[in-house]
Design an enzyme around this catalytic site. Structure first.
Site, mmCIF file in Angstrom:
data_model
loop_
_atom_site.group_PDB
_atom_site.id
_atom_site.type_symbol
_atom_site.label_atom_id
_atom_site.label_comp_id
_atom_site.label_asym_id
_atom_site.label_seq_id
_atom_site.Cartn_x
_atom_site.Cartn_y
_atom_site.Cartn_z
ATOM 1 N N ALA A 77 6.253 14.116 -0.561
ATOM 2 C CA ALA A 77 6.956 14.137 -1.842
ATOM 3 C C ALA A 77 8.424 14.412 -1.535
ATOM 4 C CB ALA A 77 6.379 15.226 -2.738
ATOM 5 N N GLY A 136 12.463 22.675 -4.649
ATOM 6 C CA GLY A 136 11.303 22.110 -3.964
ATOM 7 C C GLY A 136 10.316 21.480 -4.925
ATOM 8 N N ASN A 137 9.145 21.151 -4.418
ATOM 9 C CA ASN A 137 8.095 20.578 -5.269
ATOM 10 C C ASN A 137 6.741 21.111 -4.811
ATOM 11 O OD1 ASN A 137 6.797 18.567 -3.338
ATOM 12 N ND2 ASN A 137 8.959 17.971 -3.235
ATOM 13 N N ARG A 138 5.685 20.758 -5.540
ATOM 14 C CA ARG A 138 4.394 21.394 -5.305
ATOM 15 C C ARG A 138 3.491 20.667 -4.313
ATOM 16 N NH1 ARG A 138 1.572 22.116 -10.509
ATOM 17 N NH2 ARG A 138 0.103 23.177 -9.154
ATOM 18 N N SER A 139 4.010 19.706 -3.593
ATOM 19 C CA SER A 139 3.151 19.016 -2.627
ATOM 20 C C SER A 139 2.782 19.947 -1.470
ATOM 21 C CB SER A 139 3.882 17.784 -2.093
ATOM 22 O OG SER A 139 3.077 17.148 -1.135
#
Ligand code: CTP
Ligand code: CA
Length: 224
Positions: free
Chosen positions: A100, A33-36
């Site tokens: 994102a 995943g990502n931090r958005s």
């Protein structure tokens, strides 16, 4: 909550906004995943509704609640996001890709939980590229639809930051690109944001900083 009275200048307009960050499954219990957090996309949806637009929010793993009065479509992976965005974009006047999107996904998704004792001391993941949703929309855009991309960059030098943005909008082919700076502690889970908006020619058409709601207002002003 919005403290100011909003003009009803988006009445009758249909706006599709993607927000949050996609997750790419590795197995039934894990993902990349990502931090958005989805805060900027949610703020756009909230302000657009307050200004009279009909909004579809395509929500990828939001960390914040979706606003009332928007149609919410929940998605998780980039592939799901693409199919829902492409469908929703058909009838839209505006598409804003604030989500994102994972650039790569695991080539294989394990059907059951990956177990340590079957892996040894190292585990390699092979990733394959996801399709570019924004570039796809821009390539098939209509004259009466506006497509807006976002780009979060870690570059700290302003000229280099703008150069990256100009290169990116040329590559993507969208109408506007909203650039913002991100870092380990900047941009993601915070209420504030600071943006520069470029047009297709690479010229700066808007620059704003403040709460994500006020930044959203500046982005929507470009549409009006
Ligand atoms: N985007 C997309 N589909 C992808 C990747 C990105 O639609 N597979 C969209 C994002 O939603 C965003 C814009 O493209 O609106 C820019 O994303 P960004 O990650 O900054 O661009 P990339 O082309 O992926 O370049 P980078 O190598 O910098 O990640
Ligand atoms: Ca990317």
């Amino acid at each position: 909550a919005m403290l100011t009275v909003q003009p009803r200048d988006l009445t009758g307009r249909s706006i599709v906004i993607s927000a949050g960050g996609t997750r790419e499954a590795l197995d039934p219990v894990r993902f990349i995943g990502n931090r958005s957090s989805g805060r900027q996309g949610v703020a756009l949806a909230e302000v657009a509704v307050a200004r009279g637009a009909s909004v579809t929010l395509i929500a990828a793993n939001l960390e914040v609640a979706a606003p009332a009065s928007v149609t919410v479509r929940q998605v998780s992976s980039a592939a799901e996001l693409k199919s829902v965005v492409d469908e929703a974009a058909r009838g839209a006047d505006v598409v804003i890709m604030a989500a994102a999107v994972a650039d790569y996904r695991p080539e294989d998704v394990a059907p059951s939980k990956i177990k340590k004792d079957q892996q040894g001391d190292e585990l390699s993941l092979r990733l394959v590229k996801n399709p570019d949703i924004l570039a796809g929309l821009a390539a098939t855009n209509r004259a009466d639809r506006v497509v807006i991309g976002f780009a979060a960059e870690t570059e700290t030098d302003r000229e280099e930051f703008l150069r990256l943005g100009r290169e990116k909008i040329a590559r993507k082919g969208c109408d506007y690109l909203v650039l913002n700076r991100v870092g380990w502690s900047e941009g993601f889970a915070t209420d504030g944001n600071s943006i520069v908006v470029l047009d297709r020619a690479g010229d700066i058409v808007s620059e704003a900083s403040g709460s994500k709601a006020s930044v959203a207002g500046h982005i929507l002003d470009l549409l009006v």
